[in-house]
Write a protein that holds these residues in place. Structure first.
Motif, mmCIF file in Angstrom:
data_model
loop_
_atom_site.group_PDB
_atom_site.id
_atom_site.type_symbol
_atom_site.label_atom_id
_atom_site.label_comp_id
_atom_site.label_asym_id
_atom_site.label_seq_id
_atom_site.Cartn_x
_atom_site.Cartn_y
_atom_site.Cartn_z
ATOM 1 N N PHE A 141 -70.111 -26.516 -49.062
ATOM 2 C CA PHE A 141 -71.571 -26.421 -48.912
ATOM 3 C C PHE A 141 -71.916 -25.590 -47.679
ATOM 4 C CE2 PHE A 141 -71.402 -30.034 -51.748
ATOM 5 C CZ PHE A 141 -72.540 -29.868 -52.527
ATOM 6 N N SER A 142 -73.034 -24.865 -47.763
ATOM 7 C CA SER A 142 -73.504 -24.117 -46.581
ATOM 8 C C SER A 142 -75.003 -23.872 -46.698
ATOM 9 C CB SER A 142 -72.764 -22.780 -46.457
ATOM 10 O OG SER A 142 -73.102 -21.940 -47.546
ATOM 11 N N GLY A 143 -75.602 -23.503 -45.573
ATOM 12 C CA GLY A 143 -77.035 -23.196 -45.572
ATOM 13 C C GLY A 143 -77.274 -21.841 -46.215
ATOM 14 N N ASN A 144 -78.315 -21.757 -47.030
ATOM 15 C CA ASN A 144 -78.640 -20.476 -47.671
ATOM 16 C C ASN A 144 -79.460 -19.637 -46.693
ATOM 17 O OD1 ASN A 144 -79.252 -18.358 -49.333
ATOM 18 N ND2 ASN A 144 -79.890 -19.599 -51.065
ATOM 19 N N THR A 145 -78.757 -18.883 -45.868
ATOM 20 C CA THR A 145 -79.445 -18.087 -44.838
ATOM 21 C C THR A 145 -79.959 -16.775 -45.417
ATOM 22 O OG1 THR A 145 -77.243 -17.366 -44.205
ATOM 23 C CG2 THR A 145 -78.253 -19.035 -42.821
ATOM 24 N N ALA A 146 -79.260 -16.246 -46.438
ATOM 25 C CA ALA A 146 -79.634 -14.943 -47.000
ATOM 26 C C ALA A 146 -80.937 -15.027 -47.787
ATOM 27 C CB ALA A 146 -78.517 -14.432 -47.902
ATOM 28 N N ASN A 147 -81.134 -16.148 -48.492
ATOM 29 C CA ASN A 147 -82.305 -16.251 -49.362
ATOM 30 C C ASN A 147 -83.014 -17.577 -49.110
ATOM 31 O OD1 ASN A 147 -84.103 -15.543 -51.295
ATOM 32 N ND2 ASN A 147 -82.650 -15.445 -52.986
ATOM 33 N N HIS A 148 -83.475 -17.716 -47.885
ATOM 34 C CA HIS A 148 -83.985 -19.017 -47.432
ATOM 35 C C HIS A 148 -85.243 -19.455 -48.163
ATOM 36 C CE1 HIS A 148 -85.387 -22.073 -44.471
ATOM 37 N NE2 HIS A 148 -84.114 -22.372 -44.578
ATOM 38 N N GLN A 149 -86.073 -18.504 -48.577
ATOM 39 C CA GLN A 149 -87.363 -18.840 -49.207
ATOM 40 C C GLN A 149 -87.240 -19.193 -50.691
ATOM 41 O OE1 GLN A 149 -90.090 -19.987 -48.106
ATOM 42 N NE2 GLN A 149 -91.605 -18.360 -48.143
ATOM 43 N N ASP A 150 -86.068 -19.017 -51.277
ATOM 44 C CA ASP A 150 -85.897 -19.236 -52.713
ATOM 45 C C ASP A 150 -86.202 -20.685 -53.094
ATOM 46 O OD1 ASP A 150 -85.057 -19.418 -55.330
ATOM 47 O OD2 ASP A 150 -83.205 -18.282 -55.024
ATOM 48 N N PRO A 151 -87.136 -20.904 -54.062
ATOM 49 C CA PRO A 151 -87.451 -22.291 -54.456
ATOM 50 C C PRO A 151 -86.218 -23.061 -54.960
ATOM 51 C CG PRO A 151 -88.529 -20.697 -55.934
ATOM 52 C CD PRO A 151 -87.976 -19.924 -54.786
ATOM 53 N N GLN A 152 -85.209 -22.340 -55.480
ATOM 54 C CA GLN A 152 -84.006 -23.015 -55.991
ATOM 55 C C GLN A 152 -83.323 -23.848 -54.900
ATOM 56 O OE1 GLN A 152 -83.485 -23.020 -59.214
ATOM 57 N NE2 GLN A 152 -85.129 -21.552 -59.500
ATOM 58 N N ASN A 153 -83.538 -23.486 -53.631
ATOM 59 C CA ASN A 153 -82.945 -24.230 -52.512
ATOM 60 C C ASN A 153 -83.450 -25.669 -52.424
ATOM 61 O OD1 ASN A 153 -81.425 -22.099 -51.426
ATOM 62 N ND2 ASN A 153 -83.205 -21.276 -50.367
ATOM 63 N N SER A 154 -84.566 -25.942 -53.104
ATOM 64 C CA SER A 154 -85.165 -27.284 -53.020
ATOM 65 C C SER A 154 -84.789 -28.183 -54.189
ATOM 66 C CB SER A 154 -86.688 -27.169 -52.947
ATOM 67 O OG SER A 154 -87.081 -26.596 -51.721
ATOM 68 N N TYR A 155 -84.104 -27.640 -55.192
ATOM 69 C CA TYR A 155 -83.744 -28.446 -56.368
ATOM 70 C C TYR A 155 -82.282 -28.874 -56.260
ATOM 71 C CZ TYR A 155 -88.106 -26.566 -58.255
ATOM 72 O OH TYR A 155 -89.432 -26.231 -58.444
ATOM 73 N N LEU A 156 -82.050 -30.194 -56.182
ATOM 74 C CA LEU A 156 -80.689 -30.713 -55.976
ATOM 75 C C LEU A 156 -79.692 -30.198 -56.997
ATOM 76 C CD1 LEU A 156 -80.738 -34.466 -54.861
ATOM 77 C CD2 LEU A 156 -80.759 -32.400 -53.495
ATOM 78 N N SER A 157 -80.119 -30.086 -58.262
ATOM 79 C CA SER A 157 -79.179 -29.640 -59.302
ATOM 80 C C SER A 157 -78.637 -28.256 -58.965
ATOM 81 C CB SER A 157 -79.868 -29.616 -60.673
ATOM 82 O OG SER A 157 -80.982 -28.740 -60.665
ATOM 83 N N GLN A 158 -79.513 -27.386 -58.440
ATOM 84 C CA GLN A 158 -79.101 -26.019 -58.105
ATOM 85 C C GLN A 158 -78.244 -25.996 -56.846
ATOM 86 O OE1 GLN A 158 -80.154 -25.648 -61.222
ATOM 87 N NE2 GLN A 158 -79.962 -23.524 -60.577
ATOM 88 N N VAL A 159 -78.595 -26.843 -55.877
ATOM 89 C CA VAL A 159 -77.837 -26.893 -54.614
ATOM 90 C C VAL A 159 -76.415 -27.399 -54.883
ATOM 91 C CG1 VAL A 159 -77.764 -27.923 -52.299
ATOM 92 C CG2 VAL A 159 -79.950 -27.194 -53.264
ATOM 93 N N LEU A 160 -76.296 -28.401 -55.760
ATOM 94 C CA LEU A 160 -74.964 -28.926 -56.092
ATOM 95 C C LEU A 160 -74.157 -27.907 -56.893
ATOM 96 C CD1 LEU A 160 -76.066 -32.564 -56.928
ATOM 97 C CD2 LEU A 160 -74.432 -31.969 -55.138
ATOM 98 N N GLU A 161 -74.875 -27.070 -57.642
ATOM 99 C CA GLU A 161 -74.213 -26.045 -58.466
ATOM 100 C C GLU A 161 -73.734 -24.874 -57.608
ATOM 101 O OE1 GLU A 161 -72.824 -25.670 -62.029
ATOM 102 O OE2 GLU A 161 -74.491 -27.084 -61.863
ATOM 103 N N THR A 162 -74.644 -24.362 -56.761
ATOM 104 C CA THR A 162 -74.347 -23.142 -55.992
ATOM 105 C C THR A 162 -73.701 -23.452 -54.639
ATOM 106 O OG1 THR A 162 -76.516 -23.162 -54.911
ATOM 107 C CG2 THR A 162 -76.347 -21.950 -56.992
ATOM 108 N N LYS A 163 -73.791 -24.729 -54.221
ATOM 109 C CA LYS A 163 -73.288 -25.173 -52.903
ATOM 110 C C LYS A 163 -74.078 -24.550 -51.749
ATOM 111 C CE LYS A 163 -69.444 -27.359 -54.390
ATOM 112 N NZ LYS A 163 -69.789 -27.755 -55.752
ATOM 113 N N LYS A 164 -75.285 -24.078 -52.055
ATOM 114 C CA LYS A 164 -76.150 -23.511 -51.012
ATOM 115 C C LYS A 164 -77.522 -24.170 -51.078
ATOM 116 C CE LYS A 164 -74.217 -18.906 -50.329
ATOM 117 N NZ LYS A 164 -73.551 -19.327 -49.098
#
Length: 288
Positions: A141-164
């Motif tokens: 897992f890591s912080g999504n620094t490149a695309n911080h504003q992306d709404p996908q960063n707020s959905y757990l399913s996507q964070v668990l999938e992308t690890k960001k």
């Protein structure tokens, strides 16, 4: 279903050019609630008329959004005890067919990886080091620094999938797992940032609020102290208020996710989503 004939007849009328007939059909179908969705989805696949497709898609969304509002209201009125449940409800805003069990299983798997290496009488700092090792080094897992504003960063399913993820989604995963392991780590609602606090209530006399230290889930679980929070607030020209140092409620965390989503969709110009998310924010902002 006993009304299936009526439902199918109503769906066929959804492309009626008469606004009054359409309105009546729309309201009648909507009154059936989520049980009508399967019929609508089947009809959508068979529909060639773009007007009918559009009307079916909008109606499905309206029904799903209505269900979501009810779920969020019940969660809030029921005391908002389960943070994961609150986050899953919001996840369904973008992903209505979300497999909730899959997310619960993913979180359980990470928890198990930590639990297998846990030493019973380890110190708080050692516990955190172990969580960090499993979460960031093993699971990546890591912080999504490149695309911080992306709404996908707020959905757990996507964070668990992308690890960001963003500060809050990573902190939610971190604190949920810690609490499942009886490690007292909770979210702290800092302005422009979201951090975690390790709280030992038995040490309240030695440490303010029993907070031993803070954790930055966005920065690989970096541990820091109260003075760092003081410095951060100073940089923002903010007064050192109690709420910036102590754990916040689950409702506050859900509000914070909603505000993040609202600003992300505002940046994308998605006015309908902004309006709907503001409706959800109103639900959790109501005093009980």
């Amino acid at each position: 279903m006993e009304n299936s004939k009526e439902i199918e007849s109503l769906i066929r009328l959804l492309d009626d050019p008469d606004a009054e007939i359409f309105e009546h059909v729309h309201d009648k179908l909507k009154s059936y609630g989520s049980e009508v969705i399967e019929y609508l989805e089947n009809a959508f696949e068979k529909a060639f008329d773009p007007i009918q497709q559009d009307r079916i898609a909008n109606l499905v969304h309206e029904i799903q959004f209505g269900t979501l509002k009810t779920e969020l209201q019940l969660w809030h009125q029921g005391g908002a005890f389960d943070l994961l449940q609150g986050a899953l409800i919001l996840n369904k805003y973008q992903y209505p067919d979300l497999d909730e069990q899959k997310i619960i299983n993913q979180i359980e798997a990470i928890k198990r990886d930590i639990w297998l290496q846990m030493i019973y009488d380890a110190s708080p700092a050692e516990h955190v080091k172990l969580i960090n090792h499993v979460l960031y080094s093993i699971h990546g897992f890591s912080g999504n620094t490149a695309n911080h504003q992306d709404p996908q960063n707020s959905y757990l399913s996507q964070v668990l999938e992308t690890k960001k993820g963003n500060q809050i989604s990573l902190a939610i995963i971190y604190s949920i797992i810690a609490q499942k392991l009886d490690i007292p780590i909770y979210g702290v609602n800092l302005p422009q940032h979201f951090i975690l606090a390790y709280v030992d209530e038995s040490l309240e006399s030695e440490f303010e609020g029993g907070i031993l230290f803070y954790i930055n889930a966005f920065n690989k679980g970096f541990i820091f102290g109260r003075r760092d929070v003081d410095m951060f607030l100073k940089q923002l020209n903010l007064k050192a208020e109690k709420q910036f140092y102590e754990p916040c409620s689950n409702t506050d965390i859900i509000k914070r996710i909603l505000r993040n989503l609202i600003s992300a969709y505002e940046a994308l110009g998605s006015t309908d989503k902004v309006r709907e998310l503001n409706e959800l924010l109103d639900i959790v902002s109501k005093e009980l």
